[in-house]
Design an enzyme around this catalytic site. Structure first.
Site, PDB file in Angstrom:
ATOM      1  N   SER A   1      -9.391   3.321   2.763  1.00 37.42           N
ATOM      2  CA  SER A   1      -8.126   3.934   1.860  1.00 37.42           C
ATOM      3  C   SER A   1      -7.358   2.882   1.359  1.00 37.42           C
ATOM      4  O   SER A   1      -6.400   3.134   0.525  1.00 37.42           O
ATOM      5  CB  SER A   1      -7.206   4.867   2.893  1.00 37.42           C
ATOM      6  OG  SER A   1      -6.684   3.760   4.094  1.00 37.42           O
TER       7      SER A   1
ATOM      8  N   LYS B   1       0.831  -1.361  -0.166  1.00 33.57           N
ATOM      9  CA  LYS B   1      -0.068  -0.054   0.065  1.00 33.57           C
ATOM     10  C   LYS B   1       0.646   1.256  -0.045  1.00 33.57           C
ATOM     11  O   LYS B   1       1.999   1.225   0.634  1.00 33.57           O
ATOM     12  CB  LYS B   1      -1.009   0.119   1.234  1.00 33.57           C
ATOM     13  CG  LYS B   1      -1.815   1.224   1.196  1.00 33.57           C
ATOM     14  CD  LYS B   1      -2.815   0.904   2.686  1.00 33.57           C
ATOM     15  CE  LYS B   1      -3.824   1.910   2.649  1.00 33.57           C
ATOM     16  NZ  LYS B   1      -4.903   2.059   3.770  1.00 33.57           N
TER      17      LYS B   1
ATOM     18  N   SER C   1     -10.651   1.081   6.449  1.00 35.24           N
ATOM     19  CA  SER C   1     -10.008   1.297   5.313  1.00 35.24           C
ATOM     20  C   SER C   1      -9.525  -0.148   4.450  1.00 35.24           C
ATOM     21  O   SER C   1      -9.146   0.003   3.329  1.00 35.24           O
ATOM     22  CB  SER C   1      -8.695   2.300   5.738  1.00 35.24           C
ATOM     23  OG  SER C   1      -8.923   3.443   5.876  1.00 35.24           O
TER      24      SER C   1
END
Length: 491
Positions: free
Chosen positions: A151, A76, A175
């Site tokens: 996210s 990520k 997220s």
């Protein structure tokens, strides 16, 4: 013959272990798909050279016991890796290169994984959708008019497009679960303290932990075991919370067994945000919960109800007006640690700027009171939920959101819009409990509906991810969500 990207991660691992596929073959296949097929903007950086170097090393290794040996993944964009871009989705850090590798990336490397690049995240991970001025919007695969969630939206969009077999993410308010639900995938947020490399322990509020996104419960369990960093099936002593219900501690074993009859409660009593926001639960979210209840009852589980403890009062902590105030202060407290000098804040987007600017107003006493409130609320929620093996809610209150749903120029209005979309997820972070999102429901196809996935969230007791995975595996045998993802890849 089944294409490489259509195989699950565990299936790929078995073929790699048997040397029926090489890690180089697998890496080249996924790199080619990323280059040609990333219409959703899942990746913000690809390093084919590093990927193939790691793949060749995996093929040459005599020891293939690494839990994800030869399997591709991507970091990520909030997870630093030495020598790789380190913008964290922000123009304020544009061009930055990481000098050190985060322990989360290190543990996946140690497990034998082959890193392909970096998946998209919003600026500093502050949003429950994935859009940044630096990288643009990450969209729901096949629907460029809708957000993929966030996210960890790049991670979910990559898996949903068949660009990765699974992907790590991080979850501070939903997220992992939000994009998993939006993209029709499985997403697991472990218990606070479960993942040594990013556990939530030691952070302001203890909100954020690493976790996994994949098409199937089994693959989520496999990646979560890798994130924990098991050695010979065991968690390194003293570094991570152990799961009490499985002797070998393996989440993959729990998922593969998928056994047990459990007591599961549908959560009633609204959401923690009801005192501050006009929360509406869409019929599609209610349908997802109802479909799950029917499936659970058909599987022989006991299904009841449990009320969420009231979140509107000060809980004996004067100066805290309830959950919305406490959570927001803890969120701001975490933002206060981001090293963006005041003279560079004009480069921030409105949401990040609002959160970081208002963090300047926090006092030590205010932050301490928010933490005391959170600790008391955690105690009450765990006590209320403890008679049940799992508690069921929608993952998102609304269907996947259009690109213009979140106001672009007003940080506070953006935050409020996120609350309306996902009012059930953040309290799980505040209380440190494990939760899994399962894509149990698919809306009717056009013209009756949009044909989009809707997920439900199962919340477990501390340390009992194995129970959530067992329930999820039973539902997965009954509901063909894995095949839905493969069918969408082929469309």
């Amino acid at each position: 013959m089944t294409a490489i990207h259509e195989l699950g991660a565990l299936e790929l691992w078995k073929l790699l272990h048997a040397r029926e596929l090489s890690a180089v073959q697998v890496a080249e296949h996924f790199l080619d798909r990323i280059a040609r097929l990333d219409a959703a903007n899942a990746f913000v950086h690809v390093d084919a050279g590093l990927a193939l170097e790691r793949a060749r090393a995996a093929d040459a290794a005599e020891d293939r016991t690494g839990i994800i040996h030869g399997l591709p993944f991507a970091d990520k964009d909030l997870t630093p890796r030495a020598g790789q871009p380190a913008s964290m989705g922000s123009r304020a850090l544009e061009g930055a290169i990481a000098e050190v590798t985060h322990p989360l990336a290190q543990v996946l490397d140690a497990g034998g994984g082959v890193v392909l690049g970096r998946t998209a995240a919003p600026e500093f991970g502050f949003a429950g959708y994935t859009r940044s001025a630096l990288h643009g919007a990450t969209t729901l695969p096949g629907r460029p008019d809708l957000h993929a969630g966030g996210s960890s939206g790049g991670a979910a969009a990559a898996v949903a497009q068949g660009l990765l077999p699974f992907a790590p993410g991080s979850d501070g308010g939903g997220s992992i679960r939000i994009p998993a639900a939006t993209c029709g995938l499985v997403g697991l947020k472990p218990t606070r303290g479960r993942i040594p490399a990013q556990s939530g322990v030691g952070q302001v509020g203890g909100l954020t932990t690493a976790g996994a996104i994949a098409r199937s419960v089994i693959d989520v369990a496999l990646l979560t075991d890798a994130l924990i960093g098991r050695v010979n099936g065991r968690t390194p002593h003293g570094l991570s919370l152990r799961s009490p219900e499985h002797d070998d501690g393996s989440l993959l074993a729990a998922a593969m067994r998928g056994q047990g009859r459990f007591r599961i409660a549908v959560m009633t009593g609204g959401t923690p945000w009801d005192a501050s926001d006009d929360i509406r639960i869409a019929p599609e979210a209610e349908d997802a919960v109802a479909a799950t209840v029917r499936a659970l009852e058909a599987l022989g589980h006991e299904v009841g109800e449990v009320a969420l403890p009231d979140a509107s009062g000060d809980l004996g902590v004067p100066g805290v007006a309830g959950y919305p105030a406490a959570f927001t202060d803890l969120w701001r407290g975490g933002a206060a640690t981001i090293p963006i000098p005041r003279e560079q804040r004009h480069l921030l987007e409105p949401l990040a700027r609002w959160i970081i600017d208002t963090s300047d107003e926090l006092t030590a006493g205010g932050l301490a009171r928010a933490q005391l409130w959170a600790t008391e609320y955690e105690r009450r929620v765990i006590a209320a939920f403890s008679p049940w093996d799992a508690v069921l809610t929608p993952t998102t209150a609304l269907t996947p959101r259009p690109l213009d749903w979140y106001p672009a120029g007003d940080g506070e209005a953006d935050f409020r819009a996120q609350v309306l979309h996902t009012p059930h997820t953040s309290f799980v972070n505040l209380t440190g409990l494990p939760a899994i999102s399962l894509p149990v429901h698919q809306m009717a196809p056009p013209p009756e509906g949009e044909g989009l996935p809707m997920g439900v969230q199962l919340i477990g007791r501390p340390g009992e991810e194995g129970t959530l995975l067992a329930i999820g595996r039973q539902l997965e045998r009954r509901i063909p969500w894995t095949q839905r993802v493969v069918d969408r890849m082929r469309a």
